[in-house]
Design a protein around this motif. Structure first.
Motif, PDB file in Angstrom:
ATOM      1  N   GLU A   1     104.564 -20.728  -9.077  1.00  0.00           N
ATOM      2  CA  GLU A   1     103.596 -19.935  -9.851  1.00  0.00           C
ATOM      3  C   GLU A   1     103.162 -18.697  -9.086  1.00  0.00           C
ATOM      4  O   GLU A   1     103.053 -17.596  -9.639  1.00  0.00           O
ATOM      5  CB  GLU A   1     102.358 -20.780 -10.154  1.00  0.00           C
ATOM      6  CG  GLU A   1     102.496 -21.567 -11.433  1.00  0.00           C
ATOM      7  CD  GLU A   1     101.371 -22.560 -11.565  1.00  0.00           C
ATOM      8  OE1 GLU A   1     100.200 -22.156 -11.400  1.00  0.00           O
ATOM      9  OE2 GLU A   1     101.680 -23.752 -11.804  1.00  0.00           O
TER      10      GLU A   1
ATOM     11  N   GLY B   1     105.577 -16.064  -9.298  1.00  0.00           N
ATOM     12  CA  GLY B   1     105.453 -15.310 -10.558  1.00  0.00           C
ATOM     13  C   GLY B   1     104.369 -14.246 -10.461  1.00  0.00           C
ATOM     14  O   GLY B   1     104.562 -13.100 -10.868  1.00  0.00           O
ATOM     15  N   ASP B   2     103.218 -14.627  -9.893  1.00  0.00           N
ATOM     16  CA  ASP B   2     102.107 -13.673  -9.748  1.00  0.00           C
ATOM     17  C   ASP B   2     102.508 -12.498  -8.868  1.00  0.00           C
ATOM     18  O   ASP B   2     102.200 -11.330  -9.169  1.00  0.00           O
ATOM     19  CB  ASP B   2     100.884 -14.369  -9.137  1.00  0.00           C
ATOM     20  CG  ASP B   2     100.179 -15.227 -10.168  1.00  0.00           C
ATOM     21  OD1 ASP B   2     100.445 -15.012 -11.375  1.00  0.00           O
ATOM     22  OD2 ASP B   2      99.380 -16.103  -9.778  1.00  0.00           O
TER      23      ASP B   2
ATOM     24  N   ASP C   1     105.497 -11.399  -8.349  1.00  0.00           N
ATOM     25  CA  ASP C   1     106.445 -10.545  -9.089  1.00  0.00           C
ATOM     26  C   ASP C   1     105.700  -9.588 -10.005  1.00  0.00           C
ATOM     27  O   ASP C   1     106.028  -8.409 -10.103  1.00  0.00           O
ATOM     28  CB  ASP C   1     107.406 -11.417  -9.914  1.00  0.00           C
ATOM     29  CG  ASP C   1     108.477 -12.026  -9.032  1.00  0.00           C
ATOM     30  OD1 ASP C   1     108.613 -11.549  -7.869  1.00  0.00           O
ATOM     31  OD2 ASP C   1     109.165 -12.973  -9.469  1.00  0.00           O
ATOM     32  N   GLU C   2     104.679 -10.160 -10.670  1.00  0.00           N
ATOM     33  CA  GLU C   2     103.899  -9.321 -11.585  1.00  0.00           C
ATOM     34  C   GLU C   2     103.216  -8.192 -10.822  1.00  0.00           C
ATOM     35  O   GLU C   2     103.173  -7.037 -11.266  1.00  0.00           O
ATOM     36  CB  GLU C   2     102.860 -10.179 -12.298  1.00  0.00           C
ATOM     37  CG  GLU C   2     102.248  -9.462 -13.496  1.00  0.00           C
ATOM     38  CD  GLU C   2     101.292 -10.378 -14.259  1.00  0.00           C
ATOM     39  OE1 GLU C   2     100.266  -9.860 -14.739  1.00  0.00           O
ATOM     40  OE2 GLU C   2     101.567 -11.599 -14.338  1.00  0.00           O
TER      41      GLU C   2
END
Ligand SMILES: Nc1ncnc2c1ncn2[C@@H]1O[C@H](COP(=O)(O)OP(=O)(O)OP(=O)(O)O)[C@@H](O)[C@H]1O
Ligand SMILES: [Mg+2]
Length: 435
Positions: free
Chosen positions: A266, A269-270, A272-273
């Motif tokens: 997770e 993902g953060d 990457d954002e």
């Protein structure tokens, strides 16, 4: 009402302000002069001619001797600028005085009439430039040729020539000077226009009268302040984004090593954002850095953008119309188009692109068949990082900078982006660029 008839340009107005009072003054002066002075002069001239004729006639009456009469006639001809001759036996044609050509001649004839004691008639021999006066005299006629210049002062023509001549001279001088006064104002307006469209105005130098120069200086200071402001903003944004990249890369590496901890995925993902956001920041910052305007073929540019979008799997239709060229910043425009096409591809299935010229603006329209943006949100979506629900829920991974960048790049060139509803029901984005 007056406003309707007043000329709009400063140049013409200034000329009227300068020339009109002078010409008016001259006309009034001439009117008064004509009325008073000319009247008096004509009357006096006519009277003097009548008196001269009367005097010669009286002298002739006193002398019965032919030789003495001849002497009188000779010396009168010599000194009075009149040509006398005695014609015995001719009968004076009685009749009304001739019809005068002008008010002045009317006055002339009437004055001679008043001054003459003997019966006479008068004839205007225009081609020979004199009047012929015949006076009844002892069973014959005393004939007098009166040259025109003994009766008319000739000042009227001179006066008119002076008025017209001096007015024309004044007008020429006023035009010469005023044109030089108006030119710096036009140059200032032109420079402000070009600056507004993102063009270079380095060649602008304030000139002209003190007030115009002040406006020019103020414009230059404003330009510098704006430039500084934009540069500061973009440098800061670029600096922050750049500085964040390094720790973020480190974070990614560390996360990659924590493979067996479930939360790490997770966090990945953060991160990457965040990376996407930083890329967005950098793109935004780059967009504002001064790209120079160049002569651009808009159709070719659109073609390229459409080609790129298709390569990324978009269904894009493109209709070019006419020859669209203008002084533009091609890279900025390209970035704007990519963002709009990207949105259309992301939120809709099909989109169409059209461009046309409308006067001196170029209009580019991007239509799609997606859900569109509700009218109340059409200003808000331009705000950086502002995303609508549909975008967030789908997890499409948008940052919310696309439209902000699009508008920024176009506004830098003096244009704008607006949103509307497309005929297909989706969103319509309209780019308007002065070119
Ligand atoms: N063609 C479109 N159809 C429907 N909604 C749109 C469209 N274009 C933009 N929007 C809405 O406007 C919002 C802002 O758009 P914007 O392009 O600024 O951000 P984004 O597309 O979410 O992210 P990115 O920075 O990657 O472009 C989007 O989140 C979306 O909700
Ligand atoms: Mg977008």
């Amino acid at each position: 009402m007056l406003k309707l008839f007043l000329p709009k340009s400063l140049f013409v107005r200034a000329i009227i302000i300068v020339v009109a009072p002078v010409v008016l003054l001259q006309l009034v002066a001439a009117g008064v002069f004509y009325d008073r002075h000319l009247d008096t002069v004509t009357r006096r001239l006519a009277r003097s001619v009548a008196a001269d004729i009367g005097f010669v006639a009286a002298a002739l009456t006193r002398e019965k001797d032919d030789l003495a009469r001849l002497h009188i006639l000779q010396s009168a001809n010599l000194r009075l600028n009149l040509a006398f001759s005695l014609i015995p036996g001719e009968k004076l044609k009685a009749g009304p005085l001739p019809r005068p050509y002008s008010p002045l001649e009317n006055l002339l004839i009437r004055t001679i009439d008043e001054g003459m004691e003997l019966a006479f008639n008068i004839e205007n021999r225009t081609t020979e430039k004199h009047y012929l006066i015949k006076v009844a005299f002892e069973g014959g006629v005393l004939q007098v040729l009166v040259p025109r210049n003994r009766l008319a002062s000739g000042t009227l023509l001179v006066l008119i020539l002076w008025i017209v001549g001096s007015s024309l001279l004044l007008l020429a001088i006023a035009i010469m000077f005023l044109r030089n006064q108006v030119r710096p104002i036009l140059r200032l307006a032109d420079a402000a226009d070009r600056f507004g469209q993102g063009q270079d105005v380095a060649d602008f130098r304030p000139s002209g009268a003190v007030e115009v120069r002040r406006a020019g200086d103020a414009f230059l200071r404003m330009r510098d302040r704006l430039d500084r402001h934009i540069r500061q903003r973009t440098e800061m944004l670029a600096g922050v984004s750049h500085d964040l990249r390094t720790p973020l890369t480190r974070l990614k590496l560390e996360l990659a090593m924590l493979r067996d901890i479930p939360a790490a995925a997770e966090m990945q993902g953060d991160v990457d954002e965040m990376e996407d956001m930083i890329e967005g920041y950098l793109a935004f910052a780059r967009g504002a850095v001064g790209e120079q305007t160049v002569e651009t073929d808009v159709n070719a540019l659109l073609d390229e953008a459409v080609g790129d979008a298709r390569r990324h799997g978009g269904a894009v239709e493109f209709t070019a119309s006419g020859d669209l060229r203008g002084l533009l910043r091609p890279m900025s425009l390209r970035r704007c188009l990519d963002n709009l096409l990207g949105n259309a591809q992301r939120y809709a299935k099909h989109c169409s692109l059209a461009a046309r010229r409308d006067g001196d603006t170029i209009e580019i329209i991007v239509d799609d068949d997606g859900p569109g943006v509700p009218e109340a949100e059409r200003e808000a979506v331009f705000r950086p990082f502002y995303r609508l629900e549909n975008s967030r829920n789908q997890g499409t991974g948008g940052v919310g900078l696309g439209l902000a960048i699009a508008r920024d790049t176009v506004r830098n060139q003096g244009g704008d982006v607006m949103l509307d509803t497309a005929p297909q029901g989706g969103l319509r984005a309209i780019i308007r660029l002065p070119a």
